[in-house]
Scaffold this active site. Structure first.
Site, mmCIF file in Angstrom:
data_model
loop_
_atom_site.group_PDB
_atom_site.id
_atom_site.type_symbol
_atom_site.label_atom_id
_atom_site.label_comp_id
_atom_site.label_asym_id
_atom_site.label_seq_id
_atom_site.Cartn_x
_atom_site.Cartn_y
_atom_site.Cartn_z
ATOM 1 N N CYS A 56 51.477 -32.781 -53.850
ATOM 2 C CA CYS A 56 51.719 -34.181 -54.220
ATOM 3 C C CYS A 56 50.924 -34.519 -55.481
ATOM 4 C CB CYS A 56 51.305 -35.098 -53.069
ATOM 5 S SG CYS A 56 51.612 -36.841 -53.428
ATOM 6 N N CYS A 60 44.914 -39.084 -53.502
ATOM 7 C CA CYS A 60 44.314 -39.730 -52.328
ATOM 8 C C CYS A 60 43.252 -38.784 -51.740
ATOM 9 C CB CYS A 60 45.393 -40.042 -51.302
ATOM 10 S SG CYS A 60 46.857 -40.827 -52.029
ATOM 11 N N CYS A 63 43.605 -36.792 -48.414
ATOM 12 C CA CYS A 63 44.883 -36.161 -48.049
ATOM 13 C C CYS A 63 44.965 -34.660 -48.326
ATOM 14 C CB CYS A 63 46.028 -36.866 -48.770
ATOM 15 S SG CYS A 63 47.634 -36.256 -48.205
ATOM 16 N N CYS A 100 59.834 -40.385 -37.263
ATOM 17 C CA CYS A 100 59.263 -40.772 -38.558
ATOM 18 C C CYS A 100 59.226 -39.562 -39.478
ATOM 19 C CB CYS A 100 57.837 -41.270 -38.386
ATOM 20 S SG CYS A 100 57.672 -42.543 -37.150
ATOM 21 N N CYS A 131 62.216 -43.984 -39.117
ATOM 22 C CA CYS A 131 61.152 -44.469 -39.987
ATOM 23 C C CYS A 131 60.954 -43.425 -41.078
ATOM 24 C CB CYS A 131 59.863 -44.630 -39.188
ATOM 25 S SG CYS A 131 58.457 -45.124 -40.221
ATOM 26 N N CYS A 191 55.926 -50.861 -41.517
ATOM 27 C CA CYS A 191 54.868 -50.157 -40.796
ATOM 28 C C CYS A 191 53.746 -49.987 -41.816
ATOM 29 C CB CYS A 191 55.387 -48.803 -40.320
ATOM 30 S SG CYS A 191 54.094 -47.774 -39.594
ATOM 31 N N ARG A 263 49.274 -49.057 -33.730
ATOM 32 C CA ARG A 263 49.367 -47.632 -33.373
ATOM 33 C C ARG A 263 48.015 -46.930 -33.452
ATOM 34 N NH1 ARG A 263 53.480 -45.327 -36.611
ATOM 35 N NH2 ARG A 263 54.876 -46.193 -35.071
HETATM 36 N N1 SAM Z 1 53.192 -39.744 -49.728
HETATM 37 C C1 SAM Z 1 53.507 -40.941 -49.082
HETATM 38 C C2 SAM Z 1 52.458 -42.023 -49.269
HETATM 39 O O1 SAM Z 1 51.290 -41.686 -49.351
HETATM 40 O O2 SAM Z 1 52.832 -43.190 -49.339
HETATM 41 C C3 SAM Z 1 53.792 -40.781 -47.599
HETATM 42 C C4 SAM Z 1 53.000 -39.769 -46.760
HETATM 43 S S1 SAM Z 1 51.253 -40.091 -46.596
HETATM 44 C C5 SAM Z 1 50.683 -38.588 -45.924
HETATM 45 C C6 SAM Z 1 51.201 -41.286 -45.276
HETATM 46 C C7 SAM Z 1 49.859 -41.788 -44.831
HETATM 47 O O3 SAM Z 1 49.193 -40.793 -44.060
HETATM 48 C C8 SAM Z 1 48.824 -42.164 -45.860
HETATM 49 O O4 SAM Z 1 49.047 -43.419 -46.437
HETATM 50 C C9 SAM Z 1 47.549 -42.157 -45.061
HETATM 51 O O5 SAM Z 1 47.297 -43.439 -44.531
HETATM 52 C C10 SAM Z 1 47.845 -41.164 -43.932
HETATM 53 N N2 SAM Z 1 46.985 -39.975 -44.016
HETATM 54 C C11 SAM Z 1 47.099 -38.958 -44.893
HETATM 55 N N3 SAM Z 1 46.130 -38.043 -44.731
HETATM 56 C C12 SAM Z 1 45.356 -38.499 -43.716
HETATM 57 C C13 SAM Z 1 44.174 -37.989 -43.084
HETATM 58 N N4 SAM Z 1 43.593 -36.864 -43.474
HETATM 59 N N5 SAM Z 1 43.656 -38.703 -42.060
HETATM 60 C C14 SAM Z 1 44.238 -39.853 -41.660
HETATM 61 N N6 SAM Z 1 45.342 -40.371 -42.224
HETATM 62 C C15 SAM Z 1 45.887 -39.718 -43.246
HETATM 63 FE FE1 SF4 Z 2 50.488 -37.778 -51.698
HETATM 64 FE FE2 SF4 Z 2 48.963 -37.575 -49.566
HETATM 65 FE FE3 SF4 Z 2 48.606 -39.596 -51.239
HETATM 66 FE FE4 SF4 Z 2 50.854 -39.500 -49.709
HETATM 67 S S1 SF4 Z 2 48.755 -39.731 -48.999
HETATM 68 S S2 SF4 Z 2 50.701 -39.983 -51.904
HETATM 69 S S3 SF4 Z 2 51.160 -37.269 -49.621
HETATM 70 S S4 SF4 Z 2 48.300 -37.416 -51.701
#
Ligand code: SAM
Ligand code: SF4
Ligand code: DTB
Length: 352
Positions: A56, A60, A63, A100, A131, A191, A263
């Site tokens: 990606c 973040c 992530c 989802c 979702c 959500c 949730r």
């Molecule tokens: N890429 C898209 C986005 O970020 O909008 C959708 C997928 S992203 C993985 C969805 C959500 O997963 C993130 O906004 C975050 O809140 C959650 N998430 C990702 N990594 C995580 C982690 N290590 N622990 C807890 N929540 C996590």
């Molecule tokens: Fe990409 Fe992870 Fe951020 Fe979603 S949460 S935008 S998958 S880096």
């Protein structure tokens, strides 16, 4: 008893005070509010699938899928539709009511949209709620997803506006609010929630909750994630959050958004059964069910079934729909549920 008012004028000071209440008073208050809108022994069950994994472009810090960090994750292209449908079918068979689908995108590309829209239609035709979480959406993309029949769109604010820049630099808080606005305008259910345990303080948790509850309409679903620490991400060494502070956040989310599903989201794999029971007592009434979240582990389905059984919790069924076609579909669902309900303990039957 008069029902708790649905409010959109929360202040951070007021929410901090709620978060700092004596624990027993707070959980009692949350459980009392919970009972005004929900059956306290029902929990909504969703299953997650990563339809496009890793690489990606966003940064973040929590992530495992960000291309900025080396987490050893195998990246995957957009899954074939038949594979997604097979996974959705299996989730339904195991008792999930919502499916989802998540993609590691900044936002969906023009070329991917037709596949994604097809996935929505196919999964919906199985009689599941749908979702998706695909990153940022503009108005047109939100409209297309809504027209395809997508029920919910997940897009998290993640943390307070103040702490946000410590966590993500490749898109702004306002970008996220704009996507939420586009999802709402298109008529989909929202959500939206966040992640606890990223080194934020109490004021940040209050700030996030205020943002969520002061949206023009409360999100129908509020995922409260406990950070899953993944090696290679910048947050893998962050200090653990006191588990009671996580429960407090759930309780306050329940009090502030009385009619929303809250949730108990990522992080259950690192929680014991007692901790999860406390979260349900504090008003959590939705979980992700199935061995995997997107890329990390979730409790075994069998363990969750046992936990529900020990707590007398039933999985929530989809709401009945009213058009004739939907009614037939809902009935077919109900028949199928009768055939598979032995997988779940039904406390109402036992006590009848
Ligand atoms: N890429 C898209 C986005 O970020 O909008 C959708 C997928 S992203 C993985 C969805 C959500 O997963 C993130 O906004 C975050 O809140 C959650 N998430 C990702 N990594 C995580 C982690 N290590 N622990 C807890 N929540 C996590
Ligand atoms: Fe990409 Fe992870 Fe951020 Fe979603 S949460 S935008 S998958 S880096
Ligand atoms: C949400 O709030 N939590 C889910 C879902 N929305 C998409 C994702 C949790 C991801 C946990 C880390 C992983 O498995 O990759």
């Amino acid at each position: 008893m008069t029902a708790t008012a649905i409010r959109h004028d929360w202040t951070v000071a007021e929410v901090r005070a709620l978060l700092e209440m004596p624990f027993n008073d707070l959980v009692f208050k949350a459980q009392s509010v919970h009972r005004e809108h929900f059956d306290p022994n029902e929990v909504q069950v969703s299953t997650l699938l990563s339809i496009k994994t890793g690489a990606c472009p966003e940064d973040c810090k929590y992530c495992p899928q960000s291309g900025h960090y080396n987490t050893g994750l195998e990246k995957e292209k957009l899954l074939e539709i038949e594979k997604v449908v097979a996974e959705a079918h299996a989730a339904k068979e195991k008792g999930a009511s919502r499916f989802c689908m998540g993609a590691a995108w900044r936002s969906p590309s023009k070329k991917d949209m037709p596949y994604v829209l097809d996935m929505v239609k196919r999964v919906k035709s199985l009689g599941l709620e749908t979702c998706m979480t695909l990153g940022m959406l503009n108005e047109d993309q939100a409209g297309e997803l809504a027209d395809a029949g997508l029920d919910y769109y997940n897009h998290n604010l993640d943390t307070s506006e103040k702490y946000y820049n410590h966590i993500i630099t490749t898109r702004t808080y306002q970008d996220r609010l704009d996507t939420l606005d586009n999802v709402r305008k298109a008529g989909m259910k929202v959500c939206c929630g966040g992640i606890m345990g990223m080194g934020e303080d109490l004021a940040d948790r209050a700030g996030l909750l205020v943002q969520l509850a002061n949206l023009p309409q409360h999100p129908e679903s509020v995922p409260v994630n406990m950070l899953v620490k993944v090696e290679g991400t910048p947050l893998d060494q962050v200090d653990d959050l006191d588990p009671f502070d996580f429960v407090r956040t759930i309780a306050v989310a329940r009090i502030m958004m009385p009619a929303s599903h809250v949730r108990l989201s990522a992080g259950r794999e690192n929680m014991n059964d007692q901790m999860q029971a406390l979260c349900f007592l504090a008003g959590a009434n939705s979980i992700f069910y199935g061995e995997k979240l997107l890329t990390t582990a979730n409790p075994e389905a069998d363990h969750d079934r046992q936990l529900f059984k020990r707590l007398g919790i039933r999985p929530e069924q989809r709401e009945q729909s009213h058009t004739e076609e939907e009614h037939v579909e809902a009935l077919a669902d109900a028949v199928e549920y009768e055939q598979t309900r032995h997988m779940f303990y039904d406390a109402t039957r036992e006590s009848a």
